[in-house]
Write a protein that holds these residues in place. Structure first.
Motif, PDB file in Angstrom:
ATOM      1  N   LEU A  89      -1.071  -5.128  -8.534  1.00 25.96           N
ATOM      2  CA  LEU A  89      -1.304  -3.701  -8.788  1.00 25.96           C
ATOM      3  C   LEU A  89      -0.011  -2.906  -8.692  1.00 25.96           C
ATOM      4  O   LEU A  89       0.231  -1.986  -9.486  1.00 25.96           O
ATOM      5  CB  LEU A  89      -2.339  -3.154  -7.795  1.00 25.96           C
ATOM      6  CG  LEU A  89      -3.779  -3.634  -7.965  1.00 25.96           C
ATOM      7  CD1 LEU A  89      -4.630  -3.168  -6.793  1.00 25.96           C
ATOM      8  CD2 LEU A  89      -4.363  -3.144  -9.287  1.00 25.96           C
ATOM      9  N   LEU A  90       0.820  -3.252  -7.711  1.00 24.87           N
ATOM     10  CA  LEU A  90       2.096  -2.562  -7.562  1.00 24.87           C
ATOM     11  C   LEU A  90       2.964  -2.774  -8.793  1.00 24.87           C
ATOM     12  O   LEU A  90       3.583  -1.829  -9.299  1.00 24.87           O
ATOM     13  CB  LEU A  90       2.825  -3.052  -6.310  1.00 24.87           C
ATOM     14  CG  LEU A  90       4.229  -2.472  -6.101  1.00 24.87           C
ATOM     15  CD1 LEU A  90       4.179  -0.956  -5.968  1.00 24.87           C
ATOM     16  CD2 LEU A  90       4.881  -3.095  -4.872  1.00 24.87           C
ATOM     17  N   ILE A 130       0.832  -1.205   0.000  1.00 24.27           N
ATOM     18  CA  ILE A 130       0.000   0.000   0.000  1.00 24.27           C
ATOM     19  C   ILE A 130       0.866   1.254   0.000  1.00 24.27           C
ATOM     20  O   ILE A 130       0.624   2.199  -0.767  1.00 24.27           O
ATOM     21  CB  ILE A 130      -0.959  -0.009   1.207  1.00 24.27           C
ATOM     22  CG1 ILE A 130      -2.051  -1.066   1.015  1.00 24.27           C
ATOM     23  CG2 ILE A 130      -1.590   1.373   1.424  1.00 24.27           C
ATOM     24  CD1 ILE A 130      -2.892  -1.330   2.250  1.00 24.27           C
ATOM     25  N   GLN A 131       1.872   1.280   0.859  1.00 29.35           N
ATOM     26  CA  GLN A 131       2.745   2.451   0.937  1.00 29.35           C
ATOM     27  C   GLN A 131       3.529   2.648  -0.361  1.00 29.35           C
ATOM     28  O   GLN A 131       3.741   3.784  -0.799  1.00 29.35           O
ATOM     29  CB  GLN A 131       3.690   2.318   2.131  1.00 29.35           C
ATOM     30  CG  GLN A 131       2.997   2.332   3.487  1.00 29.35           C
ATOM     31  CD  GLN A 131       2.126   3.560   3.681  1.00 29.35           C
ATOM     32  OE1 GLN A 131       2.515   4.683   3.351  1.00 29.35           O
ATOM     33  NE2 GLN A 131       0.934   3.354   4.227  1.00 29.35           N
ATOM     34  N   ASP A 191      -8.182  -4.721  -2.985  1.00 31.14           N
ATOM     35  CA  ASP A 191      -8.219  -6.065  -2.417  1.00 31.14           C
ATOM     36  C   ASP A 191      -6.800  -6.505  -2.090  1.00 31.14           C
ATOM     37  O   ASP A 191      -5.899  -6.405  -2.930  1.00 31.14           O
ATOM     38  CB  ASP A 191      -8.842  -7.023  -3.445  1.00 31.14           C
ATOM     39  CG  ASP A 191      -9.074  -8.417  -2.875  1.00 31.14           C
ATOM     40  OD1 ASP A 191      -8.412  -8.773  -1.881  1.00 31.14           O
ATOM     41  OD2 ASP A 191      -9.913  -9.139  -3.425  1.00 31.14           O
ATOM     42  N   GLY A 192      -6.591  -6.977  -0.856  1.00 32.89           N
ATOM     43  CA  GLY A 192      -5.259  -7.373  -0.417  1.00 32.89           C
ATOM     44  C   GLY A 192      -4.595  -8.393  -1.317  1.00 32.89           C
ATOM     45  O   GLY A 192      -3.372  -8.367  -1.518  1.00 32.89           O
ATOM     46  N   PRO A 233      -3.919   5.568  -7.110  1.00 37.51           N
ATOM     47  CA  PRO A 233      -4.997   6.130  -6.276  1.00 37.51           C
ATOM     48  C   PRO A 233      -5.727   5.061  -5.463  1.00 37.51           C
ATOM     49  O   PRO A 233      -5.890   3.922  -5.899  1.00 37.51           O
ATOM     50  CB  PRO A 233      -5.936   6.761  -7.305  1.00 37.51           C
ATOM     51  CG  PRO A 233      -5.719   5.947  -8.544  1.00 37.51           C
ATOM     52  CD  PRO A 233      -4.269   5.557  -8.539  1.00 37.51           C
ATOM     53  N   ASP A 234      -6.148   5.444  -4.270  1.00 40.46           N
ATOM     54  CA  ASP A 234      -7.007   4.603  -3.426  1.00 40.46           C
ATOM     55  C   ASP A 234      -6.407   3.229  -3.142  1.00 40.46           C
ATOM     56  O   ASP A 234      -7.112   2.202  -3.184  1.00 40.46           O
ATOM     57  CB  ASP A 234      -8.386   4.433  -4.078  1.00 40.46           C
ATOM     58  CG  ASP A 234      -9.053   5.776  -4.385  1.00 40.46           C
ATOM     59  OD1 ASP A 234      -8.945   6.691  -3.533  1.00 40.46           O
ATOM     60  OD2 ASP A 234      -9.652   5.899  -5.457  1.00 40.46           O
ATOM     61  N   ALA A 235      -5.109   3.190  -2.849  1.00 36.15           N
ATOM     62  CA  ALA A 235      -4.443   1.916  -2.612  1.00 36.15           C
ATOM     63  C   ALA A 235      -5.049   1.169  -1.432  1.00 36.15           C
ATOM     64  O   ALA A 235      -5.177  -0.059  -1.456  1.00 36.15           O
ATOM     65  CB  ALA A 235      -2.948   2.149  -2.369  1.00 36.15           C
ATOM     66  N   GLU A 236      -5.456   1.901  -0.389  1.00 29.91           N
ATOM     67  CA  GLU A 236      -6.002   1.264   0.813  1.00 29.91           C
ATOM     68  C   GLU A 236      -7.294   0.509   0.539  1.00 29.91           C
ATOM     69  O   GLU A 236      -7.642  -0.418   1.265  1.00 29.91           O
ATOM     70  CB  GLU A 236      -6.257   2.298   1.913  1.00 29.91           C
ATOM     71  CG  GLU A 236      -5.016   2.979   2.443  1.00 29.91           C
ATOM     72  CD  GLU A 236      -4.780   4.318   1.772  1.00 29.91           C
ATOM     73  OE1 GLU A 236      -5.240   4.481   0.619  1.00 29.91           O
ATOM     74  OE2 GLU A 236      -4.146   5.185   2.393  1.00 29.91           O
TER      75      GLU A 236
END
Length: 225
Positions: A48-49, A26-27, A41-42, A35-38
């Motif tokens: 995504l990264l 996330i960081q 979905d884990g 955007p809106d990483a938090e």
């Protein structure tokens, strides 16, 4: 003190996936302007990264990940230099400050995976082994220095740790470097240990014995748990 050492399994891996947490992803996504990483979905954060990283030039991506993991210990100039060197060499295997080598490995391999091989790959070695005390008064709470000394007789004479730290491995000198040679140490149960180290420092094929006994004397670093 005398011990029996049994090697259960030796693995050579190019990544320790559990090193990176969802919070890390996330960081890092924030650093790569996702955007809106938090809210993501884990299970998809790593993918995504990698997508976010691919929008950046490799050198720029390396600087961002290095800053996240080592920004408090390295200067901007050092990060700039390492980010350039990482594209042509496995910096994590040669960096003179051993305490940074493990984190440089994890950064390097994250970028290696994200860019499908644009960064040179490195490796880690995972050793599963059992240590059985053969004296009733033998210590069962063993330090990293003691563990390396116990493993010494099972390693090939070609091994770089044996060659660079001969006095320390033989118990004739304080072994402060052991703390950084072993990146991660886990005591499992019934005398079972798992260690992770650099694939450059201990190669899989350099573990040449599966069972042996060794007697060692306690030293100051053996007692420093």
């Amino acid at each position: 003190m005398k011990y029996k050492i049994n090697i259960e399994k030796v693995q050579n891996v190019d990544e320790i996936k559990e090193y990176w947490t969802n919070e890390d992803y996330i960081q890092l996504l924030k650093k790569f302007d996702f955007p809106d990483a938090e809210e993501s979905d884990g299970e998809n954060l790593r993918e995504l990264l990698f997508m976010a990283i691919s929008d950046f030039e490799p050198g720029e991506a390396a600087k961002l990940v290095l800053d996240y993991k080592l920004g408090e210990e390295l200067s901007e100039g050092q990060i700039e230099q390492i980010s350039n060197d990482m594209l042509i060499d496995t910096v994590c295997e040669e960096y003179p400050e051993m305490e940074l080598q493990s984190r440089l490995f994890h950064v390097n391999q994250l970028l290696f995976k994200a860019y499908n091989g644009k960064f040179p790959s490195s490796s880690a070695t995972i050793i599963h082994f059992t240590i059985t005390p053969l004296n009733t008064d033998a210590d069962s709470d063993l330090s990293k220095a003691t563990l390396l000394r116990l493993l010494n007789d099972g390693l090939s004479d070609r091994n770089i740790v044996k060659r660079l730290f001969e006095e320390q491995m033989n118990g004739n000198a304080e072994f402060l470097e052991a703390e950084n040679i072993i990146w991660d140490l886990q005591f499992l149960e019934n005398g079972q240990y798992k260690i992770i180290t650099s694939g450059n420092l201990i190669k899989k094929d350099e573990v040449i014995a599966s069972e042996w006994e060794k007697e060692i004397e306690e030293t100051g670093d053996d007692l420093d748990k």
